[in-house]
Design a protein around this motif. Structure first.
Motif, short mmCIF file in Angstrom:
data_model
loop_
_atom_site.label_atom_id
_atom_site.label_comp_id
_atom_site.label_asym_id
_atom_site.label_seq_id
_atom_site.Cartn_x
_atom_site.Cartn_y
_atom_site.Cartn_z
N GLN A 179 0.87 -1.19 0.00
CA GLN A 179 0.00 0.00 0.00
C GLN A 179 0.90 1.24 0.00
O GLN A 179 0.98 1.96 1.00
CB GLN A 179 -0.93 -0.01 1.22
N PRO A 180 1.58 1.45 -1.13
CA PRO A 180 2.54 2.55 -1.20
C PRO A 180 1.92 3.92 -0.90
O PRO A 180 0.84 4.23 -1.41
CB PRO A 180 3.04 2.50 -2.64
N ARG A 181 2.59 4.71 -0.08
CA ARG A 181 2.09 6.05 0.23
C ARG A 181 3.14 7.12 -0.05
O ARG A 181 3.03 8.25 0.42
CB ARG A 181 1.65 6.10 1.70
N ARG A 182 4.19 6.72 -0.80
CA ARG A 182 5.21 7.68 -1.25
C ARG A 182 5.43 7.41 -2.73
O ARG A 182 5.40 6.23 -3.15
CB ARG A 182 6.54 7.46 -0.51
N THR A 183 5.68 8.44 -3.50
CA THR A 183 5.85 8.28 -4.95
C THR A 183 6.91 7.22 -5.28
O THR A 183 6.68 6.31 -6.07
CB THR A 183 6.25 9.63 -5.59
N VAL A 184 8.06 7.31 -4.65
CA VAL A 184 9.15 6.37 -4.99
C VAL A 184 8.77 4.94 -4.63
O VAL A 184 9.13 3.97 -5.33
CB VAL A 184 10.49 6.77 -4.32
N ASP A 185 7.99 4.78 -3.54
CA ASP A 185 7.55 3.41 -3.18
C ASP A 185 6.48 2.93 -4.16
O ASP A 185 6.44 1.75 -4.52
CB ASP A 185 6.97 3.41 -1.75
N ALA A 186 5.63 3.84 -4.63
CA ALA A 186 4.58 3.48 -5.60
C ALA A 186 5.21 3.00 -6.90
O ALA A 186 4.79 2.00 -7.49
CB ALA A 186 3.68 4.68 -5.87
N ILE A 187 6.26 3.68 -7.32
CA ILE A 187 6.95 3.31 -8.56
C ILE A 187 7.66 1.96 -8.39
O ILE A 187 7.48 1.03 -9.18
CB ILE A 187 7.98 4.40 -8.95
N HIS A 188 8.44 1.87 -7.33
CA HIS A 188 9.21 0.63 -7.08
C HIS A 188 8.27 -0.57 -6.95
O HIS A 188 8.45 -1.59 -7.61
CB HIS A 188 10.03 0.83 -5.79
#
Ligand SMILES: Nc1ncnc2c1ncn2[C@@H]1O[C@H](COP(=O)(O)OP(=O)(O)O)[C@@H](O)[C@H]1O
Ligand SMILES: CC(C)(COP(=O)(O)O)[C@@H](O)C(=O)NCCC(=O)O
Ligand SMILES: [K+]
Length: 245
Positions: free
Chosen positions: A169-178
């Motif tokens: 459940q990504p809540r940061r852009t870089v985590d969403a992309i990764h």
């Protein structure tokens, strides 16, 4: 002594083996394209080196550089055909299949003689179906993890090329992309695996430079095997199924 060469779009993987023991590496390594010349030293260090067998999907310039570096030996380049070492190629145009994919399928067949999903996470990710009878039924090509992340960074105004962490459940852009790029890889693998999941001892054989970035996300019978291409090339050379130019 035989030098096996897998020239991919990012790295050249190589393995020196005894002609009668293609699976035992005397020495092996991986090189960036601009370090290909360093292979020339193998000739001086191993006078018994008499053959080189390779596959190349990195273009003519890389093949030419390798040919020049190993001119004294002469590289026998693998060209995918209809059959080899117990694997049948069902590609519509067999010769159009990537030689690395063909060698990896043959390598997988050496290791696992049941239904198999052969996954190579390289510059591109390939996901290939091999039946229990050794039939290559077809497979997917998708951007590798790195390529996906570069595509997002280059193709959008706001997305950075920066390291993120995996989370569901990504809540940061870089985590969403990764996380998006890793789950895209794992999703494609698991979806393709469904086609063989019910078959006895069906297994996914996963290798390639990016394999470890998503291997842990796969909820299927899995065997991490690097260098399936080199294992396949060794089998092809030992079987006499590649013909000196
Ligand atoms: N530790 C790593 N984590 C994620 N990706 C990696 C890692 N090391 C290498 N890679 C990626 O693996 C790819 C290269 O793997 P490789 O199997 O050599 O590819 P190729 O056969 O296409 O040359 C590149 O996309 C590179 O960014
Ligand atoms: C899909 C590939 C680019 C994978 O190469 P890699 O990522 O290992 O450099 C390569 O297998 C290739 O160029 N294939 C030719 C087209 C095909 O297999 O249909
Ligand atoms: K290309």
């Amino acid at each position: 002594m035989i030098l096996l060469i897998d020239a991919g779009n990012t790295r050249v993987k190589w393995r020196l083996t005894a002609a009668d023991a293609p699976r035992q590496a005397i020495e092996e390594g991986a090189l960036a394209h601009d370090a290909i010349g360093s292979l020339a030293s193998l000739r001086a260090r191993y006078p018994a080196l008499s053959r080189a067998v390779g596959c190349n999907v990195a273009g003519a310039a890389i093949a030419a550089h390798l040919d020049q570096t190993l001119a004294g030996i002469g590289i026998e380049w693998l060209r995918p055909g209809a059959n080899c070492c117990g694997v049948r190629n069902h590609y519509e145009q067999p010769a159009r299949l990537g030689a690395d994919r063909w060698a990896a399928l043959i390598g997988a067949r050496q290791l696992h003689r049941q239904a198999c999903l052969v996954v190579t996470a390289g510059t591109a990710t390939t996901i290939d179906l091999l039946s229990a009878d050794g039939e290559f039924l077809g497979g997917l090509i998708l951007p590798g993890v790195d390529l996906m992340q570069h595509a997002l960074a280059h193709g959008t105004a706001q997305l950075p090329l920066a390291e993120g962490r995996f989370t569901l459940q990504p809540r940061r852009t870089v985590d969403a992309i990764h996380s998006g790029c890793l789950l895209a890889q794992a999703g494609a693998v698991e979806r393709m695996f469904r086609q063989i999941a019910s078959q006895p001892q069906a297994k996914c054989l996963l290798g390639g430079g990016a394999a470890d970035s998503f291997a842990g996300l796969l909820d299927i019978p899995l065997r991490r095997v690097d260098n399936l291409v080199l294992i396949g090339l060794g089998a092809i050379a030992a079987a006499g199924e590649i013909h000196p130019q």
